[in-house]
Design an enzyme around this catalytic site. Structure first.
Site, mmCIF file in Angstrom:
data_model
loop_
_atom_site.group_PDB
_atom_site.id
_atom_site.type_symbol
_atom_site.label_atom_id
_atom_site.label_comp_id
_atom_site.label_asym_id
_atom_site.label_seq_id
_atom_site.Cartn_x
_atom_site.Cartn_y
_atom_site.Cartn_z
ATOM 1 N N ASN A 160 0.819 -1.218 0.000
ATOM 2 C CA ASN A 160 0.000 0.000 0.000
ATOM 3 C C ASN A 160 0.855 1.271 0.000
ATOM 4 O OD1 ASN A 160 -2.437 1.313 -0.003
ATOM 5 N ND2 ASN A 160 -2.931 0.918 2.156
ATOM 6 N N HIS A 190 -14.624 -4.957 10.468
ATOM 7 C CA HIS A 190 -14.450 -3.673 11.134
ATOM 8 C C HIS A 190 -15.797 -3.003 11.388
ATOM 9 C CE1 HIS A 190 -10.183 -3.059 9.250
ATOM 10 N NE2 HIS A 190 -10.333 -4.241 9.807
ATOM 11 N N ARG A 245 -13.944 -5.780 15.023
ATOM 12 C CA ARG A 245 -12.942 -4.800 15.454
ATOM 13 C C ARG A 245 -13.625 -3.457 15.587
ATOM 14 N NH1 ARG A 245 -7.993 -2.088 12.048
ATOM 15 N NH2 ARG A 245 -9.667 -0.628 11.582
ATOM 16 N N TYR A 263 -7.657 7.089 13.331
ATOM 17 C CA TYR A 263 -7.374 5.901 12.529
ATOM 18 C C TYR A 263 -8.593 4.966 12.525
ATOM 19 C CZ TYR A 263 -6.326 1.286 11.185
ATOM 20 O OH TYR A 263 -6.430 0.080 10.563
ATOM 21 N N ASP A 280 -7.633 -1.980 17.335
ATOM 22 C CA ASP A 280 -6.326 -1.705 16.726
ATOM 23 C C ASP A 280 -5.820 -0.352 17.206
ATOM 24 O OD1 ASP A 280 -4.112 -1.484 15.109
ATOM 25 O OD2 ASP A 280 -5.172 -1.936 13.229
ATOM 26 N N HIS A 338 -2.934 0.778 16.358
ATOM 27 C CA HIS A 338 -2.183 1.255 15.197
ATOM 28 C C HIS A 338 -0.906 1.996 15.587
ATOM 29 C CE1 HIS A 338 -2.046 2.046 10.793
ATOM 30 N NE2 HIS A 338 -2.841 0.986 10.777
ATOM 31 N N GLU A 374 -4.400 -4.756 19.292
ATOM 32 C CA GLU A 374 -3.462 -4.907 18.169
ATOM 33 C C GLU A 374 -2.478 -3.753 18.071
ATOM 34 O OE1 GLU A 374 -5.626 -5.396 14.519
ATOM 35 O OE2 GLU A 374 -3.969 -4.624 13.315
ATOM 36 N N GLU A 425 1.462 -6.889 11.374
ATOM 37 C CA GLU A 425 1.037 -6.719 9.980
ATOM 38 C C GLU A 425 2.108 -6.038 9.136
ATOM 39 O OE1 GLU A 425 -2.566 -4.412 10.741
ATOM 40 O OE2 GLU A 425 -1.613 -2.676 9.830
ATOM 41 N N ARG A 476 0.306 -11.421 13.350
ATOM 42 C CA ARG A 476 -0.529 -10.914 12.240
ATOM 43 C C ARG A 476 0.190 -10.850 10.892
ATOM 44 N NH1 ARG A 476 -4.819 -8.832 11.830
ATOM 45 N NH2 ARG A 476 -4.374 -6.742 11.047
ATOM 46 N N HIS A 502 -3.485 -10.411 8.749
ATOM 47 C CA HIS A 502 -3.913 -9.103 8.256
ATOM 48 C C HIS A 502 -4.790 -9.313 7.015
ATOM 49 C CE1 HIS A 502 -2.270 -4.993 6.571
ATOM 50 N NE2 HIS A 502 -3.441 -4.826 7.160
ATOM 51 N N ASP A 535 -6.260 -3.406 1.264
ATOM 52 C CA ASP A 535 -5.057 -3.287 0.430
ATOM 53 C C ASP A 535 -4.379 -4.640 0.208
ATOM 54 O OD1 ASP A 535 -4.740 -2.216 3.281
ATOM 55 O OD2 ASP A 535 -2.661 -2.735 2.848
ATOM 56 N N GLU A 550 -8.667 -11.628 9.504
ATOM 57 C CA GLU A 550 -9.300 -10.321 9.296
ATOM 58 C C GLU A 550 -10.007 -10.284 7.942
ATOM 59 O OE1 GLU A 550 -6.547 -7.023 9.214
ATOM 60 O OE2 GLU A 550 -8.153 -5.540 9.359
ATOM 61 N N TRP A 590 1.978 6.609 12.652
ATOM 62 C CA TRP A 590 0.603 6.550 12.127
ATOM 63 C C TRP A 590 0.055 5.151 12.302
ATOM 64 C CZ3 TRP A 590 -1.828 3.804 8.176
ATOM 65 C CH2 TRP A 590 -3.200 4.159 8.004
HETATM 66 O O1 KDG Z 1 -2.002 -0.395 4.512
HETATM 67 C C1 KDG Z 1 -2.322 -0.135 5.833
HETATM 68 C C2 KDG Z 1 -3.570 -0.871 6.257
HETATM 69 O O2 KDG Z 1 -3.556 -2.188 5.811
HETATM 70 C C3 KDG Z 1 -3.718 -0.856 7.750
HETATM 71 O O3 KDG Z 1 -3.842 0.453 8.191
HETATM 72 C C4 KDG Z 1 -4.934 -1.678 8.163
HETATM 73 O O4 KDG Z 1 -4.126 -1.761 10.391
HETATM 74 C C5 KDG Z 1 -4.821 -2.219 9.535
HETATM 75 C C6 KDG Z 1 -5.631 -3.395 9.847
HETATM 76 O O5 KDG Z 1 -5.474 -3.898 10.952
HETATM 77 O O6 KDG Z 1 -6.401 -3.837 8.999
HETATM 78 MG MG MG Z 2 -3.842 -3.168 12.008
#
Ligand code: KDG
Ligand code: MG
Length: 402
Positions: free
Chosen positions: A37, A122, A147, A159, A210, A212, A236, A262, A283, A312, A316, A339, A402
């Site tokens: 991605n 999600h 999630r 996020y 998540d 993140h 996560e 991931e 993951r 994951h 993407d 997921e 991020w």
């Molecule tokens: O490319 C980034 C995404 O795949 C990510 O932000 C998604 O964290 C993610 C998830 O757990 O699906």
């Molecule tokens: Mg994630």
């Protein structure tokens, strides 16, 4: 048997996907996902300029030797670009081998270990009410695991939460957009979200969250403790994991199960996490970690330490990755969860597939290979459009994770 052609197909049916197609002299072909991605073209170049010229003429049945050649032989080991390219080759070769054997891929891996594959989706909303509504919708679709991400009062963009009516898609701009993050606002609010979700939906539904990568270890420990009453399936990516020992500190403080990986691309990225039992779910997935060949090693290693898989599966990761992942999930003894962030109809039309969803669970289908194909004519109608992931800054302007 020989590889006579290999080509990279780039398409953007609503988001960018990179697919490798390997063709043999017996007419059988295999495909692999090569999508990274926001960095798609780097993998295209790596494949076209360096790997494909070496692939032509080789015996596609020698998956392991080809893997080792591109891993050891590159001198520059690991890294997301190289390992995504290698994964695409590996998955396409497994697809070919399974088609040659006239078997669905999971049979080659050792046969199924379960009847159906638990998946989570999600649910997110800009505030608590819309988040509860999203959880209800996901539940109504049959999901047994959800999630939950929620907008945080005082933070403009969070996020995992869509700012428009479309489903959340993080690579949202031609060049990286800037989001603003406040750890305190987040930590003060998110336990209340899970309290409300549990109150509304009861104890049975699996809940995931998540982070993140946004916290420090001690902050993650605080969150894990605060979430214990709501017994999450997992928390996560609580912190970035370049320093694997960060998870030791989190682990010492909380019984909330931990998932990470991931963004990993190598077994070495998770070796300490696994062998020290600092995590519960790994993951790392097929497309970004060198394919099925390396994921088998990671999963087997993880099984020695009670760590289970949790691939994951954001949008993407193309349906090609999803198909291969589901065959792996069907087989892997230490499976945890898969997921599932649904692809659009437009995306699914480009990648016709055999896998199916029913009442919260997937099955990979019985088609020989991994069961996913690409409609090249349709793919050609959607030209590449650069799209980058955002960056994060703290309220004072400091660049953050991020
Ligand atoms: O490319 C980034 C995404 O795949 C990510 O932000 C998604 O964290 C993610 C998830 O757990 O699906
Ligand atoms: Mg994630």
């Amino acid at each position: 048997m020989k590889i006579v052609d290999a080509k990279v197909i780039v398409t953007c049916p609503g988001r960018n996907f990179v697919t490798l197609k390997i063709v043999t002299d017996q007419g059988i072909y295999g495909i692999g996902d090569a999508t990274l991605n926001g960095r798609e073209k780097s993998v295209v170049s790596y494949l076209e300029d360096y790997l494909i010229p070496v692939l032509i003429g080789r015996d596609p049945q020698q998956i392991e030797d080809i893997w080792q050649f591109f891993y050891r032989g590159a001198y520059w080991r690991r890294g997301p670009v190289g390992m995504t390219a290698l994964a695409a080759i590996d998955v396409a070769l497994w697809d070919i081998k399974a088609k040659l054997a006239n078997m669905p891929l999971y049979q080659l891996l050792g046969g199924k270990s379960r009847e159906r594959i638990l998946s989570y989706t999600h649910a997110n909303g800009k505030d608590l009410d819309s988040t509860l509504e999203a959880v209800r919708k996901a539940k109504d679709k049959g999901y047994k695991a959800i999630r939950v991400q929620c907008g945080i009062p005082g933070i403009a963009k969070t996020y995992g939460v869509s700012t428009n009516t479309k489903s959340y898609e993080p690579a949202d701009a031609d060049l990286p957009s800037v989001e603003v993050w406040s750890t305190e606002k987040y930590l003060n609010y998110i336990p209340d979200v899970f309290a409300a979700v549990r109150k509304e939906f009861g104890p049975d539904i699996h809940l995931l969250h998540d982070v993140h990568h946004r916290l420090t270890p001690i902050e993650a420990a605080r969150l894990g403790k605060a979430l214990e009453p709501y017994h999450l399936f997992w928390m996560e990516d609580a912190v970035p994991a370049e320093n694997q020992e960060s998870f030791k500190l989190i682990r010492q403080h909380t019984t909330t199960p931990l998932a990470v990986g991931e963004v990993f691309n190598s077994i070495h990225d998770c070796r300490e996490l696994i062998q020290n039992q600092w995590i519960d779910y790994i993951r790392t997935t097929i497309v970004h970690a060198g394919g099925i060949s390396q994921m088998r090693r990671i999963a087997d290693f993880a099984s020695l330490f009670h760590v289970r898989t949790g691939f994951h599966g954001a949008t993407d990761l193309s349906p090609v990755c999803m198909g291969a992942a589901l065959h792996f999930d069907y087989w892997v003894p230490n499976f945890g969860i898969q997921e599932h962030m649904a692809h659009s109809e437009q995306m699914n039309a480009v990648f016709p597939h055999a896998y199916t969803f029913n009442d919260g669970y997937f099955t990979p289908g019985e088609k020989p290979g991994h069961g996913v194909d690409i409609d090249e004519k349709l793919a050609a109608q959607y030209p590449y459009k650069r799209a980058c992931l955002p960056v994060n800054r703290l309220e004072d302007g400091t660049l953050w994770h991020w």
